[in-house]
Scaffold this active site. Sequence first.
Site, mmCIF file in Angstrom:
data_model
loop_
_atom_site.group_PDB
_atom_site.id
_atom_site.type_symbol
_atom_site.label_atom_id
_atom_site.label_comp_id
_atom_site.label_asym_id
_atom_site.label_seq_id
_atom_site.Cartn_x
_atom_site.Cartn_y
_atom_site.Cartn_z
ATOM 1 N N HIS A 34 0.828 -1.223 0.000
ATOM 2 C CA HIS A 34 0.000 0.000 0.000
ATOM 3 C C HIS A 34 0.855 1.262 0.000
ATOM 4 C CE1 HIS A 34 -4.172 -1.371 0.159
ATOM 5 N NE2 HIS A 34 -3.713 -2.410 0.821
ATOM 6 N N LEU A 122 -3.083 -11.991 -5.817
ATOM 7 C CA LEU A 122 -1.940 -12.310 -6.688
ATOM 8 C C LEU A 122 -2.025 -11.555 -8.013
ATOM 9 C CD1 LEU A 122 -1.735 -16.179 -6.103
ATOM 10 C CD2 LEU A 122 -0.633 -14.333 -4.855
ATOM 11 N N SER A 124 -4.573 -11.061 -10.373
ATOM 12 C CA SER A 124 -5.141 -11.644 -11.594
ATOM 13 C C SER A 124 -5.633 -10.534 -12.522
ATOM 14 C CB SER A 124 -6.262 -12.617 -11.262
ATOM 15 O OG SER A 124 -7.209 -11.991 -10.444
ATOM 16 N N SER A 125 -6.133 -9.442 -11.964
ATOM 17 C CA SER A 125 -6.640 -8.383 -12.851
ATOM 18 C C SER A 125 -5.493 -7.743 -13.646
ATOM 19 C CB SER A 125 -7.426 -7.327 -12.073
ATOM 20 O OG SER A 125 -6.661 -6.797 -11.028
ATOM 21 N N GLU A 157 -7.205 -0.233 -15.296
ATOM 22 C CA GLU A 157 -7.799 -0.664 -14.011
ATOM 23 C C GLU A 157 -8.521 0.512 -13.325
ATOM 24 O OE1 GLU A 157 -6.984 -3.871 -12.274
ATOM 25 O OE2 GLU A 157 -8.160 -3.315 -10.518
ATOM 26 N N ASP A 169 1.410 -3.817 -9.501
ATOM 27 C CA ASP A 169 0.996 -5.105 -10.064
ATOM 28 C C ASP A 169 1.270 -5.184 -11.559
ATOM 29 O OD1 ASP A 169 0.084 -5.248 -7.520
ATOM 30 O OD2 ASP A 169 -2.043 -5.308 -8.024
#
Length: 383
Positions: A34, A122, A124-125, A157, A169
Amino acid sequence: MSTQQQIVSAFKEHFSTTPKLFYSPGRINLIGEHIDYNDGFVMPAAIDKGIWFAVAANNTNKVNFVSVDLNDSYSIEIDKIEKNESWKNYVLGVLHVLQEKNISFGGFDCVFGGNLPVGAGLSSSAAVEGGLLFALNTIFSFGMNRIEMALLAQKAEHGYPGVNCGIMDQFASLNGQKDHVILLDCTSLEHKHFPLQLEKYNIVLINTKVHHSLASGEYNKRRKNCEDGFKLLKTRLSEAKSFRSISSKQVVEQKDLLDAKTFDRCLYVTEEIERTQLAGKLLEENNLVEFGKLMFQTHDGLSKLYEVSCDELDFLVDEARKHSSIIGSRLMGGGFGGCTINIIEKEKTDATVNEITAAYFKKFNVHPEVYITNTSNGTYEIV
Ligand code: GLA
């Protein structure tokens, strides 16, 4: 869950075009949680779980998607792309940001699926967004580099899925290197691939099976909280350019300026930025034992100050503390469910994990999934 072979076969069943095949990995993050959206540093790596994409141009004005894992499909004309729901927003979100940037592409057929658990922290997006973008970049020759793709995938996103995520990510999924972690400066995007010398340890993920949902809004709330906190701190610390130039000590000194929650969020962020800088040094010295201690501290901060944990994650980390074979453990990713990341002595991994999963089952009546994880290269074409 599907395999590379299943994706190739599903493509043949659905389409007559000849696809190119791509792999887009999920990610772990050793430390720095974060703080990617708070001008911090992170230490992610791409992993050997991910999503395969089979994609071919089809010389029409239609895009056709098949999600093998969800047994669902969707087709739409290129000039009619708009926000939809669930998984469709991740793929359509990518097409939308391309169109916003006037990057043109033709119709295509796309089948995708893999072995990356959804909602487990993990990414996935990000694997879906980055993977599709990488495939289209190859097929329609956009000429984008991996960093440009990571930034655009992040934007995707923010758009249709509506999660104001940081860059970690998408960056990790596209830029990973096998046997390395990425030391990423989230402000400048300067990064270094650092060899991960685990020697007698395994990286083990334990999935609570509590399905986290970043879109639930808590993630965006934390981000907003931090922005508000920073603005207030800046009224007194006018030199500060970002959280990076404020120490945790200074946050404590300015406590009267912030409400209790905002104080806790800002304290966590500044402490975690300090921790990751120390963690970077420890990793360079290959001092995993001290590194692991910082992981436990990160968990405490995420749980008590940042409040993104849940009973199941706290339970797994508390159990981990009871085992001397585990040198570090914490919740990983956005939180509110998903996985803990643990560094466990190789020889004792099976016995330790069996005890922890049995205790978890006794408490929650759920069998957690366990993944002994290896790093992988970032998104690539399989030729
Ligand atoms: C999610 C977001 C990332 C990052 C992590 C928490 O995975 O997508 O950008 O903020 O949460 O570290």
